[in-house]
Design a protein around this motif. Structure first.
Motif, PDB file in Angstrom:
ATOM      1  N   GLN A   1       0.826  -1.203   0.000  1.00 33.32           N
ATOM      2  CA  GLN A   1       0.000   0.000   0.000  1.00 33.32           C
ATOM      3  C   GLN A   1       0.862   1.254   0.000  1.00 33.32           C
ATOM      4  O   GLN A   1       0.488   2.264  -0.586  1.00 33.32           O
ATOM      5  N   GLY A   2       2.023   1.169   0.664  1.00 33.22           N
ATOM      6  CA  GLY A   2       2.939   2.301   0.667  1.00 33.22           C
ATOM      7  C   GLY A   2       3.404   2.632  -0.737  1.00 33.22           C
ATOM      8  O   GLY A   2       3.510   3.793  -1.112  1.00 33.22           O
ATOM      9  N   LYS A   3       3.679   1.598  -1.513  1.00 32.98           N
ATOM     10  CA  LYS A   3       4.089   1.801  -2.902  1.00 32.98           C
ATOM     11  C   LYS A   3       2.931   2.392  -3.713  1.00 32.98           C
ATOM     12  O   LYS A   3       3.141   3.272  -4.545  1.00 32.98           O
ATOM     13  N   ALA A   4       1.713   1.937  -3.461  1.00 38.53           N
ATOM     14  CA  ALA A   4       0.543   2.462  -4.172  1.00 38.53           C
ATOM     15  C   ALA A   4       0.384   3.953  -3.901  1.00 38.53           C
ATOM     16  O   ALA A   4       0.154   4.742  -4.821  1.00 38.53           O
ATOM     17  N   ALA A   5       0.517   4.339  -2.643  1.00 34.82           N
ATOM     18  CA  ALA A   5       0.403   5.753  -2.297  1.00 34.82           C
ATOM     19  C   ALA A   5       1.496   6.564  -2.979  1.00 34.82           C
ATOM     20  O   ALA A   5       1.235   7.647  -3.510  1.00 34.82           O
ATOM     21  N   GLU A   6       2.699   6.028  -2.989  1.00 39.80           N
ATOM     22  CA  GLU A   6       3.822   6.719  -3.630  1.00 39.80           C
ATOM     23  C   GLU A   6       3.573   6.924  -5.124  1.00 39.80           C
ATOM     24  O   GLU A   6       3.788   8.012  -5.664  1.00 39.80           O
ATOM     25  N   VAL A   7       3.114   5.893  -5.793  1.00 37.16           N
ATOM     26  CA  VAL A   7       2.840   5.971  -7.236  1.00 37.16           C
ATOM     27  C   VAL A   7       1.721   6.975  -7.512  1.00 37.16           C
ATOM     28  O   VAL A   7       1.814   7.785  -8.434  1.00 37.16           O
ATOM     29  N   LEU A   8       0.662   6.934  -6.701  1.00 39.64           N
ATOM     30  CA  LEU A   8      -0.446   7.875  -6.888  1.00 39.64           C
ATOM     31  C   LEU A   8      -0.009   9.310  -6.629  1.00 39.64           C
ATOM     32  O   LEU A   8      -0.421  10.230  -7.351  1.00 39.64           O
ATOM     33  N   GLU A   9       0.832   9.523  -5.620  1.00 43.10           N
ATOM     34  CA  GLU A   9       1.335  10.869  -5.351  1.00 43.10           C
ATOM     35  C   GLU A   9       2.177  11.382  -6.515  1.00 43.10           C
ATOM     36  O   GLU A   9       2.071  12.552  -6.900  1.00 43.10           O
ATOM     37  N   GLU A  10       2.997  10.516  -7.093  1.00 45.49           N
ATOM     38  CA  GLU A  10       3.800  10.907  -8.249  1.00 45.49           C
ATOM     39  C   GLU A  10       2.895  11.239  -9.439  1.00 45.49           C
ATOM     40  O   GLU A  10       3.108  12.234 -10.137  1.00 45.49           O
ATOM     41  N   GLY A  11       1.898  10.404  -9.666  1.00 42.47           N
ATOM     42  CA  GLY A  11       0.954  10.653 -10.753  1.00 42.47           C
ATOM     43  C   GLY A  11       0.196  11.949 -10.553  1.00 42.47           C
ATOM     44  O   GLY A  11      -0.018  12.719 -11.492  1.00 42.47           O
ATOM     45  N   LEU A  12      -0.203  12.213  -9.310  1.00 40.12           N
ATOM     46  CA  LEU A  12      -0.917  13.449  -8.997  1.00 40.12           C
ATOM     47  C   LEU A  12      -0.050  14.665  -9.304  1.00 40.12           C
ATOM     48  O   LEU A  12      -0.531  15.650  -9.871  1.00 40.12           O
ATOM     49  N   GLU A  13       1.215  14.610  -8.969  1.00 40.55           N
ATOM     50  CA  GLU A  13       2.120  15.725  -9.259  1.00 40.55           C
ATOM     51  C   GLU A  13       2.224  15.970 -10.764  1.00 40.55           C
ATOM     52  O   GLU A  13       2.236  17.117 -11.215  1.00 40.55           O
ATOM     53  N   ILE A  14       2.291  14.911 -11.541  1.00 42.28           N
ATOM     54  CA  ILE A  14       2.357  15.053 -12.997  1.00 42.28           C
ATOM     55  C   ILE A  14       1.087  15.693 -13.521  1.00 42.28           C
ATOM     56  O   ILE A  14       1.119  16.625 -14.330  1.00 42.28           O
ATOM     57  N   VAL A  15      -0.055  15.214 -13.049  1.00 43.51           N
ATOM     58  CA  VAL A  15      -1.343  15.758 -13.486  1.00 43.51           C
ATOM     59  C   VAL A  15      -1.453  17.234 -13.109  1.00 43.51           C
ATOM     60  O   VAL A  15      -1.911  18.054 -13.905  1.00 43.51           O
ATOM     61  N   ARG A  16      -1.010  17.582 -11.910  1.00 45.12           N
ATOM     62  CA  ARG A  16      -1.089  18.981 -11.469  1.00 45.12           C
ATOM     63  C   ARG A  16      -0.185  19.885 -12.305  1.00 45.12           C
ATOM     64  O   ARG A  16      -0.520  21.048 -12.547  1.00 45.12           O
ATOM     65  N   LYS A  17       0.953  19.365 -12.764  1.00 40.31           N
ATOM     66  CA  LYS A  17       1.828  20.150 -13.633  1.00 40.31           C
ATOM     67  C   LYS A  17       1.191  20.342 -15.009  1.00 40.31           C
ATOM     68  O   LYS A  17       1.315  21.392 -15.622  1.00 40.31           O
TER      69      LYS A  17
END
Length: 103
Positions: A2-18
């Motif tokens: 789950q920690g990896k899932a959160a990390e991947v989603l946070e990275e994806g969110l940053e890309i989307v926000r950019k």
């Protein structure tokens, strides 16, 4: 896991926000998923932060699908209550109810 899932989603969110600094329905989807993972990890405050970031973009994300927006605001209210923000939760529950009435 789950920690990896959160990390991947946070990275994806940053890309989307950019890509969409003004917000987008994709950002809302990432935030909802991230909130769910964080909640599962017991990170209720972080889960609430992720969901609260959705609120300004509900209309863009859900349009006339008021029930979906109401569900998201109700989940935000439940998390507010869980972290001790009861007054905020009451207001969020009222917002959710209003969305249901107009939907």
């Amino acid at each position: 896991r789950q920690g990896k899932a959160a990390e991947v989603l946070e990275e994806g969110l940053e890309i989307v926000r950019k890509m969409h600094p003004q917000g987008s329905s994709l950002e809302v989807r990432y935030r909802v998923l991230l909130s769910s993972v964080l909640k599962t990890q017991g990170r209720l405050g972080d889960a609430l932060d992720a969901l609260e970031g959705c609120l300004p973009h509900l209309k863009r994300a859900y349009g006339k699908q008021r029930a979906a927006a109401a569900d998201l605001t109700a989940e935000c209210a439940r998390l507010m209550e869980a972290v001790g923000r009861r007054e905020d939760a009451v207001g969020m529950y009222a917002r959710s109810a209003a969305l249901r009435r107009t939907g």
